[in-house]
Design a protein around this motif. Structure first.
Motif, PDB file in Angstrom:
ATOM      1  N   HIS A  23       0.825  -1.205   0.000  1.00 49.49           N
ATOM      2  CA  HIS A  23       0.000   0.000   0.000  1.00 49.49           C
ATOM      3  C   HIS A  23       0.862   1.259   0.000  1.00 49.49           C
ATOM      4  N   ASP A  24       0.253   2.321  -0.509  1.00 55.12           N
ATOM      5  CA  ASP A  24       0.943   3.602  -0.594  1.00 55.12           C
ATOM      6  C   ASP A  24       0.510   4.525   0.543  1.00 55.12           C
ATOM      7  N   ALA A  25       0.896   5.791   0.430  1.00 51.76           N
ATOM      8  CA  ALA A  25       0.596   6.759   1.497  1.00 51.76           C
ATOM      9  C   ALA A  25      -0.904   6.918   1.705  1.00 51.76           C
ATOM     10  N   GLY A 213       4.791  -1.088   3.393  1.00 49.78           N
ATOM     11  CA  GLY A 213       3.477  -1.010   2.772  1.00 49.78           C
ATOM     12  C   GLY A 213       2.589  -2.210   3.012  1.00 49.78           C
TER      13      GLY A 213
END
Length: 277
Positions: A23-25, A213
């Protein structure tokens, strides 16, 4: 708020495909919001965990509070489950179904909640001691919390899931508790249950390597006696085979560039036993 419509909305999340998601920010932001709402739900219910209260009364309060946070309970309607939380008392290991049973002085109870906020799942559980607990029950709860946190504190990129499991298992067995192997933690995010499976036992250096992430839960279950469990006829409730006490804690976490972020930390500082060592 139309609960049925909201549940339908979140049922359109992507299917589990066997792949570990990175996952990203934006994912971290989503999980922070969902995790905080889950933690606040348990903070809210804490004063009501008293002798004479029924678990279905607690479940009703949990459902109503989740709605005020702009979320819905992920368990309600999940694979036919009809409640908004799991309440596991004494020798119930996990997935206890809320009902008319009243809590008694000295009981220990795990309350497990998952809330869906903007499509993200915040999943957490805590142990509560009802009234005045016995020392052997308190110690079991303490060690279970310690085992979870020892595993979580070791999380960082490059560490394997087997190492996390080995740390938890070592602490449980050093205190002569049975570590339940029938259930495990899991990946989560847009899905309630996703890859990877997070075992709470294992060998150092084995299993998938953690990467920045990754989101998953750490939720060890320790028994005062043997680790063996039975599933009751309702198809959900898991109990210790020898009727010994069981305890569990759970946090949702994300792997960061240099460590770990706990999404479900209590804003009020109520997510660890006040008597923890």
């Amino acid at each position: 708020m139309n609960l049925a419509e909201d549940l339908h909305e979140f049922s359109d999340s992507p299917a589990r495909d066997g792949q570990i998601k990175i996952h990203d920010a934006a994912g971290f932001e989503g999980m922070r919001k969902a995790g905080r709402a889950a933690a606040e739900t348990l903070d809210h219910i804490a004063p009501y965990v008293q002798p004479g209260v029924t678990t279905e009364q607690l479940d009703d309060r949990i459902r109503r509070f989740m709605l005020t946070k702009g979320g819905v309970p992920a368990t309600l309607g999940y694979r036919g489950y009809t409640k908004s939380s799991c309440t596991s008392i004494n020798h119930v290991v996990c997935h206890g179904i809320p009902g008319p049973k009243q809590l008694r002085n000295g009981d220990i109870v795990n309350i497990d909640v998952t809330i869906v906020v903007d499509g993200w799942h915040g999943d957490t559980s805590r142990m509560f001691i009802v009234g005045e607990g016995k020392r052997k029950a308190e110690r079991l709860v303490e060690v279970t919390y310690e085992a979870m946190m020892m595993g979580i504190n070791a999380i960082k990129p490059g560490v394997t899931l087997g190492t996390i499991g080995a740390i938890i298992q070592k602490h449980a067995e050093a205190n002569r508790y049975g570590i339940v192997t029938d259930f495990c933690g899991h990946g989560l995010g847009r899905l309630f249950h996703d890859e990877p499976n997070v075992l709470h036992y294992g060998e150092e250096g084995e299993g998938p390597e953690l990467r920045e992430g990754m989101f998953f839960t750490v939720e060890p279950m320790l028994n005062l006696g043997r680790p063996d469990v039975l599933i009751l006829r309702d198809g959900w409730t898991a109990v210790t085979k020898d009727k010994s006490l069981s305890a569990q804690f759970e946090h949702s976490v994300g792997v960061t560039a240099d460590g770990v972020e706990i999404f479900t930390k209590s804003p009020a500082g109520l997510d660890c036993p006040p008597y923890a060592v």
